[in-house]
Design a protein around this motif. Structure first.
Motif, PDB file in Angstrom:
ATOM      1  N   ASP A 257       0.825  -1.210   0.000  1.00 13.64           N
ATOM      2  CA  ASP A 257       0.000   0.000   0.000  1.00 13.64           C
ATOM      3  C   ASP A 257       0.861   1.263   0.000  1.00 13.64           C
ATOM      4  OD1 ASP A 257      -2.755  -0.307  -0.258  1.00 13.64           O
ATOM      5  OD2 ASP A 257      -3.035  -0.828   1.849  1.00 13.64           O
ATOM      6  N   ARG A 258       0.395   2.243  -0.762  1.00 13.59           N
ATOM      7  CA  ARG A 258       0.981   3.581  -0.760  1.00 13.59           C
ATOM      8  C   ARG A 258      -0.071   4.509  -0.154  1.00 13.59           C
ATOM      9  NH1 ARG A 258       1.659   1.325  -5.772  1.00 13.59           N
ATOM     10  NH2 ARG A 258       0.063   2.676  -6.709  1.00 13.59           N
ATOM     11  N   VAL A 259       0.257   5.104   0.992  1.00 18.01           N
ATOM     12  CA  VAL A 259      -0.741   5.784   1.806  1.00 18.01           C
ATOM     13  C   VAL A 259      -0.525   7.292   1.788  1.00 18.01           C
ATOM     14  CG1 VAL A 259      -1.777   5.970   4.102  1.00 18.01           C
ATOM     15  CG2 VAL A 259      -0.906   3.755   3.305  1.00 18.01           C
ATOM     16  N   LEU A 260      -1.597   8.015   1.506  1.00 18.82           N
ATOM     17  CA  LEU A 260      -1.611   9.476   1.601  1.00 18.82           C
ATOM     18  C   LEU A 260      -2.510   9.865   2.770  1.00 18.82           C
ATOM     19  CD1 LEU A 260      -1.148  12.405   0.515  1.00 18.82           C
ATOM     20  CD2 LEU A 260      -3.175  12.036  -0.933  1.00 18.82           C
ATOM     21  N   VAL A 261      -1.986  10.670   3.699  1.00 19.07           N
ATOM     22  CA  VAL A 261      -2.786  11.172   4.807  1.00 19.07           C
ATOM     23  C   VAL A 261      -3.041  12.653   4.567  1.00 19.07           C
ATOM     24  CG1 VAL A 261      -2.954  11.498   7.294  1.00 19.07           C
ATOM     25  CG2 VAL A 261      -1.792   9.473   6.387  1.00 19.07           C
ATOM     26  N   LEU A 262      -4.296  12.996   4.302  1.00 15.72           N
ATOM     27  CA  LEU A 262      -4.707  14.383   4.099  1.00 15.72           C
ATOM     28  C   LEU A 262      -5.117  14.969   5.451  1.00 15.72           C
ATOM     29  CD1 LEU A 262      -6.920  14.075   0.877  1.00 15.72           C
ATOM     30  CD2 LEU A 262      -4.632  15.070   1.041  1.00 15.72           C
ATOM     31  N   GLY A 263      -4.350  15.934   5.947  1.00 16.45           N
ATOM     32  CA  GLY A 263      -4.593  16.465   7.284  1.00 16.45           C
ATOM     33  C   GLY A 263      -3.724  15.764   8.297  1.00 16.45           C
ATOM     34  N   ALA A 264      -2.443  15.575   7.944  1.00 14.36           N
ATOM     35  CA  ALA A 264      -1.531  14.776   8.754  1.00 14.36           C
ATOM     36  C   ALA A 264      -0.925  15.533   9.920  1.00 14.36           C
ATOM     37  CB  ALA A 264      -0.399  14.219   7.869  1.00 14.36           C
ATOM     38  N   THR A 265      -1.213  16.831  10.043  1.00 18.45           N
ATOM     39  CA  THR A 265      -0.540  17.629  11.068  1.00 18.45           C
ATOM     40  C   THR A 265      -1.296  17.672  12.396  1.00 18.45           C
ATOM     41  OG1 THR A 265      -1.539  19.601  10.075  1.00 18.45           O
ATOM     42  CG2 THR A 265       0.723  19.071   9.438  1.00 18.45           C
ATOM     43  N   GLY A 266      -2.536  17.191  12.441  1.00 17.81           N
ATOM     44  CA  GLY A 266      -3.260  17.080  13.699  1.00 17.81           C
ATOM     45  C   GLY A 266      -2.947  15.765  14.389  1.00 17.81           C
ATOM     46  N   THR A 267      -3.516  15.555  15.562  1.00 19.32           N
ATOM     47  CA  THR A 267      -3.230  14.336  16.325  1.00 19.32           C
ATOM     48  C   THR A 267      -3.698  13.088  15.585  1.00 19.32           C
ATOM     49  OG1 THR A 267      -3.403  15.551  18.404  1.00 19.32           O
ATOM     50  CG2 THR A 267      -3.569  13.161  18.520  1.00 19.32           C
ATOM     51  N   ALA A 268      -4.930  13.080  15.087  1.00 22.59           N
ATOM     52  CA  ALA A 268      -5.438  11.911  14.375  1.00 22.59           C
ATOM     53  C   ALA A 268      -4.611  11.634  13.125  1.00 22.59           C
ATOM     54  CB  ALA A 268      -6.909  12.110  14.009  1.00 22.59           C
ATOM     55  N   GLY A 269      -4.275  12.679  12.379  1.00 24.09           N
ATOM     56  CA  GLY A 269      -3.473  12.501  11.179  1.00 24.09           C
ATOM     57  C   GLY A 269      -2.087  11.972  11.492  1.00 24.09           C
ATOM     58  N   SER A 270      -1.492  12.470  12.573  1.00 22.70           N
ATOM     59  CA  SER A 270      -0.171  11.998  12.991  1.00 22.70           C
ATOM     60  C   SER A 270      -0.206  10.511  13.342  1.00 22.70           C
ATOM     61  CB  SER A 270       0.318  12.811  14.187  1.00 22.70           C
ATOM     62  OG  SER A 270       1.509  12.277  14.718  1.00 22.70           O
ATOM     63  N   VAL A 271      -1.256  10.086  14.044  1.00 24.24           N
ATOM     64  CA  VAL A 271      -1.393   8.665  14.390  1.00 24.24           C
ATOM     65  C   VAL A 271      -1.597   7.830  13.133  1.00 24.24           C
ATOM     66  CG1 VAL A 271      -2.851   6.982  15.590  1.00 24.24           C
ATOM     67  CG2 VAL A 271      -2.211   9.109  16.726  1.00 24.24           C
ATOM     68  N   ALA A 272      -2.364   8.351  12.166  1.00 26.66           N
ATOM     69  CA  ALA A 272      -2.574   7.620  10.917  1.00 26.66           C
ATOM     70  C   ALA A 272      -1.262   7.426  10.167  1.00 26.66           C
ATOM     71  CB  ALA A 272      -3.583   8.359  10.038  1.00 26.66           C
ATOM     72  N   VAL A 273      -0.419   8.461  10.147  1.00 30.17           N
ATOM     73  CA  VAL A 273       0.897   8.339   9.503  1.00 30.17           C
ATOM     74  C   VAL A 273       1.716   7.246  10.176  1.00 30.17           C
ATOM     75  CG1 VAL A 273       3.122   9.503   9.194  1.00 30.17           C
ATOM     76  CG2 VAL A 273       1.007  10.703   8.632  1.00 30.17           C
ATOM     77  N   GLN A 274       1.783   7.310  11.496  1.00 29.15           N
ATOM     78  CA  GLN A 274       2.581   6.320  12.230  1.00 29.15           C
ATOM     79  C   GLN A 274       1.988   4.921  12.108  1.00 29.15           C
ATOM     80  OE1 GLN A 274       4.079   7.953  16.212  1.00 29.15           O
ATOM     81  NE2 GLN A 274       2.467   9.423  15.666  1.00 29.15           N
ATOM     82  N   GLY A 275       0.650   4.836  12.146  1.00 27.69           N
ATOM     83  CA  GLY A 275      -0.004   3.545  12.024  1.00 27.69           C
ATOM     84  C   GLY A 275       0.234   2.908  10.670  1.00 27.69           C
ATOM     85  N   ALA A 276       0.145   3.705   9.607  1.00 19.15           N
ATOM     86  CA  ALA A 276       0.377   3.178   8.269  1.00 19.15           C
ATOM     87  C   ALA A 276       1.799   2.644   8.133  1.00 19.15           C
ATOM     88  CB  ALA A 276       0.112   4.260   7.226  1.00 19.15           C
ATOM     89  N   ARG A 277       2.766   3.372   8.675  1.00 16.17           N
ATOM     90  CA  ARG A 277       4.155   2.915   8.643  1.00 16.17           C
ATOM     91  C   ARG A 277       4.319   1.634   9.459  1.00 16.17           C
ATOM     92  NH1 ARG A 277       6.965   2.835   5.395  1.00 16.17           N
ATOM     93  NH2 ARG A 277       7.260   5.062   5.071  1.00 16.17           N
ATOM     94  N   LEU A 278       3.753   1.608  10.662  1.00 14.69           N
ATOM     95  CA  LEU A 278       3.872   0.454  11.549  1.00 14.69           C
ATOM     96  C   LEU A 278       3.246  -0.795  10.939  1.00 14.69           C
ATOM     97  CD1 LEU A 278       4.595  -0.607  14.429  1.00 14.69           C
ATOM     98  CD2 LEU A 278       2.344   0.201  15.160  1.00 14.69           C
ATOM     99  N   LEU A 279       2.151  -0.611  10.215  1.00 12.90           N
ATOM    100  CA  LEU A 279       1.428  -1.749   9.646  1.00 12.90           C
ATOM    101  C   LEU A 279       1.977  -2.199   8.298  1.00 12.90           C
ATOM    102  CD1 LEU A 279      -2.153  -0.594  10.654  1.00 12.90           C
ATOM    103  CD2 LEU A 279      -0.843  -2.475  11.651  1.00 12.90           C
ATOM    104  N   GLY A 280       3.065  -1.589   7.850  1.00 15.16           N
ATOM    105  CA  GLY A 280       3.778  -2.111   6.690  1.00 15.16           C
ATOM    106  C   GLY A 280       3.534  -1.431   5.369  1.00 15.16           C
ATOM    107  N   ALA A 281       3.056  -0.201   5.360  1.00 13.67           N
ATOM    108  CA  ALA A 281       2.857   0.501   4.088  1.00 13.67           C
ATOM    109  C   ALA A 281       4.184   0.633   3.345  1.00 13.67           C
ATOM    110  CB  ALA A 281       2.261   1.881   4.324  1.00 13.67           C
ATOM    111  N   GLU A 282       4.112   0.543   2.027  1.00 14.64           N
ATOM    112  CA  GLU A 282       5.313   0.685   1.199  1.00 14.64           C
ATOM    113  C   GLU A 282       5.815   2.125   1.191  1.00 14.64           C
ATOM    114  OE1 GLU A 282       5.614   0.841  -3.499  1.00 14.64           O
ATOM    115  OE2 GLU A 282       5.417  -1.248  -2.793  1.00 14.64           O
ATOM    116  N   ARG A 283       4.871   3.079   1.189  1.00 14.36           N
ATOM    117  CA  ARG A 283       5.222   4.494   1.182  1.00 14.36           C
ATOM    118  C   ARG A 283       4.116   5.274   1.891  1.00 14.36           C
ATOM    119  NH1 ARG A 283       8.851   7.762  -1.052  1.00 14.36           N
ATOM    120  NH2 ARG A 283       8.334   9.884  -1.709  1.00 14.36           N
ATOM    121  N   VAL A 284       4.515   6.268   2.696  1.00 13.88           N
ATOM    122  CA  VAL A 284       3.558   7.095   3.419  1.00 13.88           C
ATOM    123  C   VAL A 284       3.878   8.560   3.144  1.00 13.88           C
ATOM    124  CG1 VAL A 284       2.592   7.721   5.661  1.00 13.88           C
ATOM    125  CG2 VAL A 284       3.391   5.367   5.264  1.00 13.88           C
ATOM    126  N   VAL A 285       2.876   9.304   2.710  1.00 19.07           N
ATOM    127  CA  VAL A 285       3.041  10.733   2.418  1.00 19.07           C
ATOM    128  C   VAL A 285       2.067  11.510   3.297  1.00 19.07           C
ATOM    129  CG1 VAL A 285       2.844  12.544   0.686  1.00 19.07           C
ATOM    130  CG2 VAL A 285       3.811  10.315   0.064  1.00 19.07           C
TER     131      VAL A 285
END
Length: 318
Positions: free
Chosen positions: A136-164
């Motif tokens: 998966d290649r994951v884009l988080v729109l609104g990554a600077t808030g708390t929920a967005g920050s957790v989504a970025v970290q979660g996507a990386r932790l769960l094995g995404a190929e690329r996170v933006v």
């Protein structure tokens, strides 16, 4: 006992003396130790929440960590707290057994509650609503808030190929890179569709975690990969979006709505405890600032400025 009250819409809460809750059948009293503020608290208090607000004066607060009368340590949220009835910004609040999640001892109160509403809203979209898949290649729109920050970290932790990570705050975008984003996009600076395409080397995201809606999502869909999934969480960029048929139908996109309010208690508690395990292991970081209860107005102002504010009882804080 002491509680924070909204006495007039559009004003911050003030500390007041109120009557303590009386236990009733099917309910129990929670001794509150920490409360996290959230954007919805400010929206309700400003009179802008679609569901209205409790009768004035009312106690805000949608979530808390504390101890039940028997000593069990729990996290609590939902069931109209701070939305349809008095909330959690008080020394004691009555709750039902149906909306508490037991949490382990030894876990910091402030961190535990900071991982609540906002943490769950960032974690479950990538871990449950549309789980990150291999490649998966994951884009988080609104990554600077708390929920967005957790989504970025979660996507990386769960094995995404690329996170933006995409957002407006440059300092928090830099922080997103430290927390696992491979690249960042500054919203409002150019053609977002082109920037998304470039950030994914022309392949486009296969999963979009959307906390914005409106124009940012419209642009992101133009650059999305065929078959991409969208988990829509919030509407910070606007309540309406015009989606092109060529994008949705032509690419066979999947758009999934997500709301903490719609979760079953079982799903919410399971996701919350799972997130806490990753926080305790140092795999997910949830930044927050603590305020003593008598500084609740300062905490309110900090939350309005985009910080994650946590109000604590009986502890030294700012």
């Amino acid at each position: 006992m002491r509680a924070a009250q909204i006495t007039e819409l559009g004003t911050p809460p003030v500390v007041a003396e109120v009557e303590p809750p009386e236990p009733a059948e099917g309910r129990t009293v929670l001794q509150v130790t920490a409360v996290a503020l959230n954007p919805v608290d400010l929206t309700v208090a400003a009179g802008r929440f679609y569901g209205g607000h409790p009768e004035l004066p009312y106690v805000p607060g949608n979530e808390a960590v504390g101890r039940l009368a028997g000593g069990t340590r729990v996290y609590v949220s939902g069931r109209g707290l701070g939305l349809a009835r008095d909330g959690t910004l008080t020394e004691c609040v009555d709750v039902t057994d149906a909306h508490v999640c037991p949490i382990p001892e030894g876990f910091d109160d402030a961190t535990a509650v900071a991982a609540g509403i906002a943490g769950i809203a960032g974690w479950l979209p990538v871990a449950w609503r549309s789980p990150v898949q291999e490649g998966d290649r994951v884009l988080v729109l609104g990554a600077t808030g708390t929920a967005g920050s957790v989504a970025v970290q979660g996507a990386r932790l769960l094995g995404a190929e690329r996170v933006v990570a995409a957002g407006r705050n440059p300092d928090r975008l830099r922080r997103a890179e430290k927390l696992g984003a491979d690249a960042t996009i500054s919203l409002g600076g150019g053609d977002l569709a082109d920037e998304v395409e470039a950030a994914f080397d022309g392949e486009g995201p296969t999963l979009i975690v959307d906390l914005l809606w409106g124009g940012p999502l419209e642009a992101a869909l133009a650059a999305a990969a065929p078959g991409a999934r969208v988990v829509h969480i919030g509407q910070s960029a606007g309540p309406e979006a015009t989606l092109r048929s060529a994008d949705v139908r032509g690419k066979q996109l999947v758009i999934l709505g997500y709301s903490n309010f719609a979760l079953s208690q079982e799903t919410k508690c399971a996701g919350y405890r799972q997130l806490l395990e990753h926080v305790e292991a140092g795999e997910v970081t949830i930044e927050h600032e603590m305020f003593a209860f008598d500084r609740v107005a300062d905490a309110w102002a900090a939350q309005a400025e985009g910080q994650k504010a946590v109000v604590v009882f009986g502890k030294t804080a700012r």
